[in-house]
Write a protein that holds these residues in place. Structure first.
Motif, mmCIF file in Angstrom:
data_model
loop_
_atom_site.group_PDB
_atom_site.id
_atom_site.type_symbol
_atom_site.label_atom_id
_atom_site.label_comp_id
_atom_site.label_asym_id
_atom_site.label_seq_id
_atom_site.Cartn_x
_atom_site.Cartn_y
_atom_site.Cartn_z
ATOM 1 N N SER A 1 86.607 62.904 -9.432
ATOM 2 C CA SER A 1 86.153 63.019 -10.897
ATOM 3 C C SER A 1 84.622 63.507 -10.448
ATOM 4 O O SER A 1 83.985 63.264 -9.467
ATOM 5 N N ASN A 2 83.966 64.115 -11.630
ATOM 6 C CA ASN A 2 82.516 64.525 -11.706
ATOM 7 C C ASN A 2 82.179 65.312 -10.572
ATOM 8 O O ASN A 2 81.179 65.251 -9.954
ATOM 9 N N TYR B 1 80.730 64.135 -5.529
ATOM 10 C CA TYR B 1 81.966 63.686 -6.505
ATOM 11 C C TYR B 1 82.065 62.058 -6.129
ATOM 12 O O TYR B 1 81.257 61.420 -5.630
#
Length: 619
Positions: A68-69, A83
């Motif tokens: 994610s991110n 990430y």
């Protein structure tokens, strides 16, 4: 054909490996895939095969963390990646990972990872793995910096090292090409290297946490684990010594090689569980005329006299040789166990032409620092087998992989042959890694020959799915048909991928002078014929069938190597047959390839191969 249908034809699944993203910083390039880096190159030359942040469970299975991110920023001078990722343990525990990657045009690459668990987290390994390539690198000088600051000038192993060639590592430096040195520095823990060619991985692996320490272990709750890998490339070349860019015509050149030999016999595995299905398959008009049937027998799995009755019925239909592989329990006196098996064979009127024995416990790996399990001396095991099965060829080795054979060298003086298997999804199961294992096979067979000389040598069963897991308590179930390490079923076994892999496998081990090569079972998840209701093949022959059938037709014929300008994409060999010179060419890639065959004397100077296509040209 639609894209979905083509994917299924090639891989046995519509699930695709995500395409990697190419990152560039001057002459430095890397592929970003799943949060990790692979194919790290400088000036077009691979300097590292991968830098990966991995988390493994108590069975050495690899977690597939949810990313994610993810942010990727690229400029003219470099790139940065960041990430977060998370792993969920089977006991409800959780592990969070924060990673950053930076590459600069001056040849510097950093990869930092921090793991933190609010619950505590059990693992066998958590941290970085660095893979050095093997082709062109094996046996070359390296400088190893140890954690105490000392420098060791040494070489990467040429023959496969059974244990760790280097321990207590802080950095390792090698030469990628003349005038270009590569330092890989590892901070945050003590690293060591293992020779991953043992498992047919095409790499040397430097990993975190020495195996001599206990595992599994637990990351304490709230305690951050931080590591960093720093790659520093020093280019001392002058303008006069820079290599000229390689011309890329997009055509792979094939030229005759100098090695030659005799094609091996082809074997097929038959287990008691698949005996009835194998009997039916053997009676099909298109059944391959394999030279050897390899029957598997394991008393600890409940196999008994009925298995031998089934084997006898199958053997009666077979015109070639038969071999029985026995996983010897070694739980009672050896003579008692062996004589009981021999009595069951006699009661079923089953007499194989050869028997291969291996203590059942030797199917489990003994990693460095672990205690060897109780097992009778192999000399005693072989002697008991000779008494129980007089007049039958006796083989030894491992029912597992070369790793175990390399670490526990069998006394081969009174054996008629030695044998082991390989498996390409022990550590990674993506398409590229599986095909790259073919690079390691010549190193494996050459190492076997260095240990055992010219003793008859049998290889297999060697399939993409894993039939047994020496490194954990079980193989991994794969109900969703994914690309999973150590899985007992693999979707690609149903696709053209497996056929290309098998043809490439045969080409890669020709120099070993094998007596027998076994690349599949007859039926079941490792078989040439699919089970009823299996997708795409609907109970019929898999694409692998034609490759194994064709190899069986070549057994005993004279082969000659073919040199390919890009062996990672195309492999080939040629065989003298009654019909003429047969040239096998196989595309190992998912892209179409154009191959120049003029130097092989083929009138049509260029051959075009579809993804994972195998062709045979007879002239």
């Amino acid at each position: 054909m639609t894209d979905t249908a083509l994917a299924f034809t090639l891989y046995g699944t519509t699930q695709a490996d995500p395409a990697p993203r190419l990152l560039t910083a001057g002459k430095l390039t890397a592929q970003l895939a799943g949060g990790n880096l692979r194919a790290i190159a400088y000036d077009g030359v691979e300097v590292l095969r991968a830098i990966s942040y991995l988390v493994r469970d108590r069975d050495w299975g690899t977690y597939d963390p949810a990313l994610s991110n993810l942010t990727v920023r690229e400029t003219g001078d470099g790139f940065t990646v960041a990430y977060t990722a998370s792993c969920n343990g089977p006991d409800g525990s959780h592990l969070a990972i924060a990673a950053t990657i930076e590459g600069t045009a001056d040849g510097r690459l950093t990869f930092k990872g921090e793991a933190l668990s609010a619950t505590g987290f059990e693992t066998n390994r958590c941290g970085f793995c660095i893979l050095h390539p093997i082709v062109g690198v094996a046996g070359t000088p390296v400088a190893v910096e140890h954690v105490d600051g000392s420098i060791e000038d040494t070489k990467l192993p040429d023959l496969i090292d059974p244990w760790q060639p280097f321990k207590d590592m802080r950095a390792i430096t090698h030469t990628a090409l003349p005038g270009v040195s590569i330092e890989c520095r590892m901070d945050g823990d003590t690293f060591e290297m293992e020779d991953q060619r043992n498992w047919s991985d095409a790499s040397y692996k430097t990993y975190v946490r020495p195996l001599a320490l206990p595992w599994p272990y637990r990351i304490p709750a709230g305690e951050a684990v931080t590591q960093q890998i720093t790659l520093t490339i020093t280019d001392s070349r002058t303008a006069d010594t820079l290599r000229a860019p390689a011309g890329n015509t997009g055509v792979i050149r094939l030229t005759p090689g100098i090695s030659s030999g005799t094609m091996p016999a082809i074997g097929l595995l038959i287990t008691p569980e698949e005996a009835r299905a194998s009997l039916a398959a053997l009676q099909q008009p298109d059944a391959p005329k394999a030279q050897d049937l390899l029957f598997h027998f394991d008393p600890t799995a409940g196999h008994g006299t009925q298995a031998f009755r089934d084997f006898a019925e199958i053997a009666a239909l077979h015109n070639g040789t038969t071999t029985l592989e026995i996983a010897v329990p070694c739980q009672r006196p050896l003579d008692t166990e062996m004589q009981e098996i021999a009595a069951q064979m006699r009661a079923a009127n089953f007499t194989p032409g050869a028997i291969m024995v291996c203590p059942s416990v030797d199917r489990q790996s003994t990693p460095p620092g672990s205690k060897w399990p109780d097992c009778p001396p192999l000399e005693n095991v072989y002697a008991a087998a000779s008494r129980a099965f007089p007049g039958i060829r006796l083989g030894g080795g491992m029912l597992s992989y070369f790793t175990e054979l390399n670490r526990k060298r069998v006394p081969a003086g009174n054996l008629d042959f030695v044998s082991h298997c390989t498996n390409p999804i022990v550590h990674a199961a993506d398409d590229i890694s599986v095909m790259q294992t073919l690079e390691a096979l010549p190193f494996i067979t050459r190492s076997v020959r260095a240990i055992y000389g010219n003793i008859p040598y049998r290889l297999g069963p060697s399939t993409i799915p894993m039939r047994q897991n020496p490194y954990g308590s079980r193989t991994m179930d794969n109900p969703q048909g994914g690309r999973i390490p150590m899985a007992n079923r693999d979707p690609r076994h149903n696709g053209r991928f497996a056929a290309a892999f098998a043809a490439g496998y045969a080409a890669s081990v020709l120099d070993a002078g094998l007596e027998t090569l076994t690349l599949s079972a007859l039926t079941g998840p490792f078989g040439l014929y699919a089970g009823k209701g299996e997708p795409a093949v609907e109970g019929g022959p898999r694409p692998l069938h034609e490759v194994v059938k064709g190899l069986a037709q070549l057994a005993g014929q004279k082969w000659q190597t073919v040199v390919t300008s890009e062996p990672g994409k195309v492999l080939a060999f040629q065989v003298e047959t009654a019909a003429g010179r047969a040239i096998w060419i196989v595309n190992l890639s998912a892209e179409k390839q154009s191959v120049d065959t003029e130097q092989l004397g083929i009138p049509s100077a260029q051959t075009h191969l579809a993804p994972f296509e195998r062709t045979c040209i007879v002239i």
